[in-house]
Scaffold this motif. Structure first.
Motif, PDB file in Angstrom:
ATOM      1  N   MET A   1      20.694 -14.606   0.960  1.00  0.00           N
ATOM      2  CA  MET A   1      20.378 -13.703  -0.108  1.00  0.00           C
ATOM      3  C   MET A   1      18.869 -13.530  -0.246  1.00  0.00           C
ATOM      4  SD  MET A   1      21.762 -12.070  -2.692  1.00  0.00           S
ATOM      5  CE  MET A   1      21.385 -11.509  -4.264  1.00  0.00           C
ATOM      6  N   SER A   2      18.126 -14.656  -0.155  1.00  0.00           N
ATOM      7  CA  SER A   2      16.673 -14.566  -0.307  1.00  0.00           C
ATOM      8  C   SER A   2      16.048 -13.754   0.821  1.00  0.00           C
ATOM      9  CB  SER A   2      16.054 -15.955  -0.395  1.00  0.00           C
ATOM     10  OG  SER A   2      16.179 -16.619   0.848  1.00  0.00           O
ATOM     11  N   GLY A   3      16.640 -13.756   1.988  1.00  0.00           N
ATOM     12  CA  GLY A   3      16.128 -12.950   3.091  1.00  0.00           C
ATOM     13  C   GLY A   3      16.258 -11.467   2.796  1.00  0.00           C
ATOM     14  N   GLN A   4      17.353 -11.102   2.139  1.00  0.00           N
ATOM     15  CA  GLN A   4      17.552  -9.700   1.791  1.00  0.00           C
ATOM     16  C   GLN A   4      16.566  -9.250   0.709  1.00  0.00           C
ATOM     17  OE1 GLN A   4      21.660  -9.632   0.663  1.00  0.00           O
ATOM     18  NE2 GLN A   4      22.373  -9.270   2.767  1.00  0.00           N
ATOM     19  N   VAL A   5      16.231 -10.146  -0.249  1.00  0.00           N
ATOM     20  CA  VAL A   5      15.275  -9.822  -1.305  1.00  0.00           C
ATOM     21  C   VAL A   5      13.899  -9.589  -0.683  1.00  0.00           C
ATOM     22  CG1 VAL A   5      14.081 -10.752  -3.327  1.00  0.00           C
ATOM     23  CG2 VAL A   5      16.551 -11.025  -3.106  1.00  0.00           C
ATOM     24  N   PHE A   6      13.512 -10.479   0.235  1.00  0.00           N
ATOM     25  CA  PHE A   6      12.205 -10.310   0.895  1.00  0.00           C
ATOM     26  C   PHE A   6      12.157  -9.008   1.702  1.00  0.00           C
ATOM     27  CE2 PHE A   6      11.881 -15.083   0.583  1.00  0.00           C
ATOM     28  CZ  PHE A   6      10.936 -15.064  -0.424  1.00  0.00           C
ATOM     29  N   THR A   7      13.280  -8.693   2.334  1.00  0.00           N
ATOM     30  CA  THR A   7      13.347  -7.444   3.098  1.00  0.00           C
ATOM     31  C   THR A   7      13.227  -6.242   2.164  1.00  0.00           C
ATOM     32  OG1 THR A   7      14.768  -8.501   4.734  1.00  0.00           O
ATOM     33  CG2 THR A   7      14.754  -6.094   4.699  1.00  0.00           C
ATOM     34  N   LEU A   8      13.928  -6.308   1.050  1.00  0.00           N
ATOM     35  CA  LEU A   8      13.882  -5.219   0.071  1.00  0.00           C
ATOM     36  C   LEU A   8      12.471  -5.074  -0.518  1.00  0.00           C
ATOM     37  CD1 LEU A   8      15.370  -3.031  -1.481  1.00  0.00           C
ATOM     38  CD2 LEU A   8      16.047  -4.778  -3.150  1.00  0.00           C
ATOM     39  N   ILE A   9      11.826  -6.198  -0.828  1.00  0.00           N
ATOM     40  CA  ILE A   9      10.449  -6.164  -1.351  1.00  0.00           C
ATOM     41  C   ILE A   9       9.511  -5.580  -0.292  1.00  0.00           C
ATOM     42  CG2 ILE A   9       8.486  -7.603  -2.036  1.00  0.00           C
ATOM     43  CD1 ILE A   9      10.523  -9.409  -3.478  1.00  0.00           C
ATOM     44  N   GLY A  10       9.688  -5.948   0.952  1.00  0.00           N
ATOM     45  CA  GLY A  10       8.865  -5.412   2.035  1.00  0.00           C
ATOM     46  C   GLY A  10       9.023  -3.908   2.177  1.00  0.00           C
ATOM     47  N   VAL A  11      10.258  -3.426   2.067  1.00  0.00           N
ATOM     48  CA  VAL A  11      10.516  -1.984   2.163  1.00  0.00           C
ATOM     49  C   VAL A  11       9.864  -1.265   0.989  1.00  0.00           C
ATOM     50  CG1 VAL A  11      12.343  -0.233   1.998  1.00  0.00           C
ATOM     51  CG2 VAL A  11      12.623  -2.183   3.529  1.00  0.00           C
ATOM     52  N   LEU A  12       9.992  -1.832  -0.222  1.00  0.00           N
ATOM     53  CA  LEU A  12       9.397  -1.217  -1.402  1.00  0.00           C
ATOM     54  C   LEU A  12       7.867  -1.189  -1.315  1.00  0.00           C
ATOM     55  CD1 LEU A  12      11.664  -2.618  -4.265  1.00  0.00           C
ATOM     56  CD2 LEU A  12      11.615  -0.299  -3.353  1.00  0.00           C
ATOM     57  N   VAL A  13       7.283  -2.302  -0.880  1.00  0.00           N
ATOM     58  CA  VAL A  13       5.814  -2.354  -0.738  1.00  0.00           C
ATOM     59  C   VAL A  13       5.358  -1.352   0.325  1.00  0.00           C
ATOM     60  CG1 VAL A  13       3.886  -3.801   0.029  1.00  0.00           C
ATOM     61  CG2 VAL A  13       5.542  -4.687  -1.623  1.00  0.00           C
ATOM     62  N   GLY A  14       6.075  -1.261   1.414  1.00  0.00           N
ATOM     63  CA  GLY A  14       5.732  -0.315   2.473  1.00  0.00           C
ATOM     64  C   GLY A  14       5.835   1.122   2.002  1.00  0.00           C
ATOM     65  N   ALA A  15       6.886   1.423   1.254  1.00  0.00           N
ATOM     66  CA  ALA A  15       7.070   2.779   0.733  1.00  0.00           C
ATOM     67  C   ALA A  15       5.974   3.118  -0.266  1.00  0.00           C
ATOM     68  CB  ALA A  15       8.448   2.916   0.082  1.00  0.00           C
ATOM     69  N   ALA A  16       5.645   2.178  -1.145  1.00  0.00           N
ATOM     70  CA  ALA A  16       4.593   2.416  -2.129  1.00  0.00           C
ATOM     71  C   ALA A  16       3.245   2.601  -1.437  1.00  0.00           C
ATOM     72  CB  ALA A  16       4.528   1.260  -3.131  1.00  0.00           C
ATOM     73  N   GLY A  17       2.975   1.759  -0.455  1.00  0.00           N
ATOM     74  CA  GLY A  17       1.717   1.886   0.286  1.00  0.00           C
ATOM     75  C   GLY A  17       1.635   3.208   1.017  1.00  0.00           C
ATOM     76  N   SER A  18       2.736   3.618   1.621  1.00  0.00           N
ATOM     77  CA  SER A  18       2.777   4.896   2.327  1.00  0.00           C
ATOM     78  C   SER A  18       2.552   6.051   1.358  1.00  0.00           C
ATOM     79  CB  SER A  18       4.126   5.044   3.033  1.00  0.00           C
ATOM     80  OG  SER A  18       4.213   6.287   3.659  1.00  0.00           O
ATOM     81  N   TYR A  19       3.180   5.978   0.184  1.00  0.00           N
ATOM     82  CA  TYR A  19       3.008   7.019  -0.827  1.00  0.00           C
ATOM     83  C   TYR A  19       1.558   7.099  -1.290  1.00  0.00           C
ATOM     84  CZ  TYR A  19       3.046   9.437  -5.257  1.00  0.00           C
ATOM     85  OH  TYR A  19       2.753  10.292  -6.276  1.00  0.00           O
ATOM     86  N   VAL A  20       0.934   5.953  -1.574  1.00  0.00           N
ATOM     87  CA  VAL A  20      -0.452   5.924  -2.061  1.00  0.00           C
ATOM     88  C   VAL A  20      -1.394   6.503  -1.007  1.00  0.00           C
ATOM     89  CG1 VAL A  20      -2.357   4.372  -2.666  1.00  0.00           C
ATOM     90  CG2 VAL A  20      -0.107   4.067  -3.719  1.00  0.00           C
ATOM     91  N   VAL A  21      -1.231   6.090   0.237  1.00  0.00           N
ATOM     92  CA  VAL A  21      -2.104   6.591   1.305  1.00  0.00           C
ATOM     93  C   VAL A  21      -1.919   8.093   1.485  1.00  0.00           C
ATOM     94  CG1 VAL A  21      -2.486   6.528   3.810  1.00  0.00           C
ATOM     95  CG2 VAL A  21      -2.320   4.399   2.526  1.00  0.00           C
ATOM     96  N   THR A  22      -0.686   8.562   1.469  1.00  0.00           N
ATOM     97  CA  THR A  22      -0.427   9.996   1.615  1.00  0.00           C
ATOM     98  C   THR A  22      -1.017  10.772   0.443  1.00  0.00           C
ATOM     99  OG1 THR A  22       1.593   9.552   2.863  1.00  0.00           O
ATOM    100  CG2 THR A  22       1.380  11.743   1.873  1.00  0.00           C
ATOM    101  N   ALA A  23      -0.833  10.269  -0.773  1.00  0.00           N
ATOM    102  CA  ALA A  23      -1.363  10.955  -1.955  1.00  0.00           C
ATOM    103  C   ALA A  23      -2.881  11.022  -1.911  1.00  0.00           C
ATOM    104  CB  ALA A  23      -0.896  10.245  -3.232  1.00  0.00           C
TER     105      ALA A  23
END
Length: 181
Positions: free
Chosen positions: A1-23
């Motif tokens: 379960m903790s592996g899935q949380v870390f994966t989900l956090i990584g995806v969210l951080v990546g998406a947020a970072g991608s959004y900020v850089v694009t903006a």
């Protein structure tokens, strides 16, 4: 379960970072395009004003030549010259409005100085100001210096880095005038 949380956090951080850089990239691109558009409008207003005041002073010079104050090959009669001068003054005034709207404070001040010397020349041409050919020549020299100052300010406002040679420093102008040879 903790592996899935870390994966989900990584995806969210990546998406947020991608959004900020694009903006940020899009905002920078928009600001560059906006600055380029304003620079183009500023250039057009400076060119239009320089052309209008050149035509105004040219007509004043032709009228002054008719009065013997200036040596030009195409003097113009008073009646038609005064009509031409009135139209040139209207064109100059309209063009000046765009300088007031688009110009920076230094360029606006330089345009006002050039305008004042143009009006002195107009007064000679209309006979409102009395004087000799030497008086006209002195006022015309002041106009040319004010025009150089306007060009320097306008070029600075537009970010033109190439040097500008003042009339007083130009060896071609300082040499003999071929029209007088």
């Amino acid at each position: 379960m903790s592996g899935q949380v870390f994966t989900l956090i990584g995806v969210l951080v990546g998406a947020a970072g991608s959004y900020v850089v694009t903006a940020l990239t899009e905002r920078a691109r928009w600001n560059r395009e906006l600055a380029t558009r304003w620079d183009q409008h500023r250039l057009e207003s400076y060119l239009r004003y320089a052309d209008a005041i050149k035509r105004f002073v040219s007509v004043a010079g032709r009228l002054a030549a008719e009065k013997g104050l200036f040596n030009l090959p195409q003097p113009v009669g008073e009646e038609s010259g005064l009509e031409m001068l009135a139209q040139a003054e209207m064109d100059r005034g309209y063009a000046f409005e765009s300088v007031l709207l688009m110009g920076d404070p230094e360029t606006i001040s330089a345009a006002r100085s050039m305008q004042r010397w143009a009006w002195v020349l107009e007064q000679f041409a209309r006979g409102v100001r009395s004087g000799s050919a030497e008086d006209w020549t002195g006022a015309y020299g002041e106009f040319q210096e004010a025009r150089d100052a306007f060009y320097i300010s306008a070029r600075k406002s537009l970010g033109v880095s190439a040097p500008f040679r003042l009339r007083a420093e130009d060896p071609v102008i300082m040499g003999p005038d071929p029209r007088q040879m």
